[in-house]
Design a protein around this motif. Structure first.
Motif, PDB file in Angstrom:
ATOM      1  N   UNK A  34       3.633   1.204 -15.218  1.00 20.52           N
ATOM      2  CA  UNK A  34       3.419   0.498 -14.196  1.00 20.52           C
ATOM      3  C   UNK A  34       4.346   1.161 -13.574  1.00 20.52           C
ATOM      4  N   UNK A  35       4.629   1.090 -11.968  1.00 18.99           N
ATOM      5  CA  UNK A  35       5.910   1.257 -11.529  1.00 18.99           C
ATOM      6  C   UNK A  35       6.499  -0.141 -10.027  1.00 18.99           C
ATOM      7  N   UNK A  36       6.995  -0.136 -10.243  1.00 16.72           N
ATOM      8  CA  UNK A  36       7.992  -0.963  -9.118  1.00 16.72           C
ATOM      9  C   UNK A  36       8.818  -0.742  -8.021  1.00 16.72           C
ATOM     10  N   UNK A  37       8.264  -0.284  -7.089  1.00 17.50           N
ATOM     11  CA  UNK A  37       9.053   0.111  -5.055  1.00 17.50           C
ATOM     12  C   UNK A  37       9.647  -1.281  -4.817  1.00 17.50           C
ATOM     13  N   UNK A  38      10.500  -1.545  -4.529  1.00 19.48           N
ATOM     14  CA  UNK A  38      10.559  -2.262  -3.060  1.00 19.48           C
ATOM     15  C   UNK A  38      12.126  -1.972  -2.134  1.00 19.48           C
ATOM     16  N   UNK A  72       1.058  -1.158  -0.215  1.00 15.77           N
ATOM     17  CA  UNK A  72       0.077  -0.177   0.040  1.00 15.77           C
ATOM     18  C   UNK A  72       1.009   1.273   0.511  1.00 15.77           C
ATOM     19  N   UNK A  73       1.971   1.136   1.131  1.00 11.32           N
ATOM     20  CA  UNK A  73       2.706   2.543   1.247  1.00 11.32           C
ATOM     21  C   UNK A  73       3.217   2.659  -0.376  1.00 11.32           C
ATOM     22  N   UNK A  74       4.204   1.486  -1.147  1.00  9.35           N
ATOM     23  CA  UNK A  74       4.796   1.552  -2.557  1.00  9.35           C
ATOM     24  C   UNK A  74       3.499   2.069  -3.394  1.00  9.35           C
ATOM     25  N   UNK A  75       2.269   1.603  -3.734  1.00 11.46           N
ATOM     26  CA  UNK A  75       1.452   2.324  -4.666  1.00 11.46           C
ATOM     27  C   UNK A  75       1.128   3.628  -4.208  1.00 11.46           C
ATOM     28  N   UNK A  76       1.370   3.955  -3.062  1.00 10.64           N
ATOM     29  CA  UNK A  76       0.990   6.024  -2.628  1.00 10.64           C
ATOM     30  C   UNK A  76       2.815   6.388  -3.452  1.00 10.64           C
TER      31      UNK A  76
END
Length: 175
Positions: A109-113, A88-92
């Protein structure tokens, strides 16, 4: 014009590690890998993978300005974040950075890690302990636990997810 440009900013090396993995996963030879602040002659590309380290829940102004300069391109975002290891935090974060993109771009799209943080961050957390508020101390202890868990990131799993992200983006392009 290049087929792909992987452009990023990285302060601790976390985002650079993901950028390198994304670059390696892209097909062909018509591609480049650039650290944003190291070049002023940014080549044009059909597809941009734009990476950033997260500060205060979003990308830097420099990355935002770069995103805002893109028009009629295919764009994917990626980043690393020390705090808040949750989808959820990564989507924000993704959504806050995506705001910079003009509507005429194709968003892939996006990718956060998660990524490791400098030791000074842990020291700051430790200095906040024992303030007399047990609820606040519990919150700080969770931040220290997150810091410790982040020390091994980006890990092999994160790198595999970055490759999968590239494949998902390429699939969207071929649809």
């Amino acid at each position: 014009m290049l087929d792909y440009l992987v452009i990023y900013e990285s302060e601790t090396g976390n985002t650079k590690k993901i950028a390198t993995e994304i670059f390696a996963a892209l097909p062909g030879m018509s591609k480049d890998l650039i650290q944003l602040h190291e070049r002023t002659d940014i080549p044009e590309a059909k597809v941009y993978f734009v990476g950033f380290c997260v500060h205060r829940g979003t990308c830097s102004l420099e990355v935002g300005n770069f995103l805002g300069s893109l028009s009629a391109k295919a764009v994917a975002l990626f980043g690393t974040c020390g705090a808040g290891n949750s989808e959820e935090y990564f989507r924000n974060i993704e959504n806050s950075a995506r705001i910079w993109l003009e509507d005429d771009n194709l968003y892939l799209g996006g990718f956060i890690c998660q990524g490791k943080m400098p030791q000074q961050v842990r020291m700051k957390y430790e200095s906040m302990l024992h303030q007399g508020d047990s609820e606040e101390d519990e919150k700080v202890k969770r931040q220290i636990q997150n810091f410790d868990a982040a020390m091994v990131h980006p890990d092999k799993g994160d790198l595999c997810h970055a490759k999968e992200f590239v494949n998902q983006c390429l699939k969207k392009l071929s649809e």
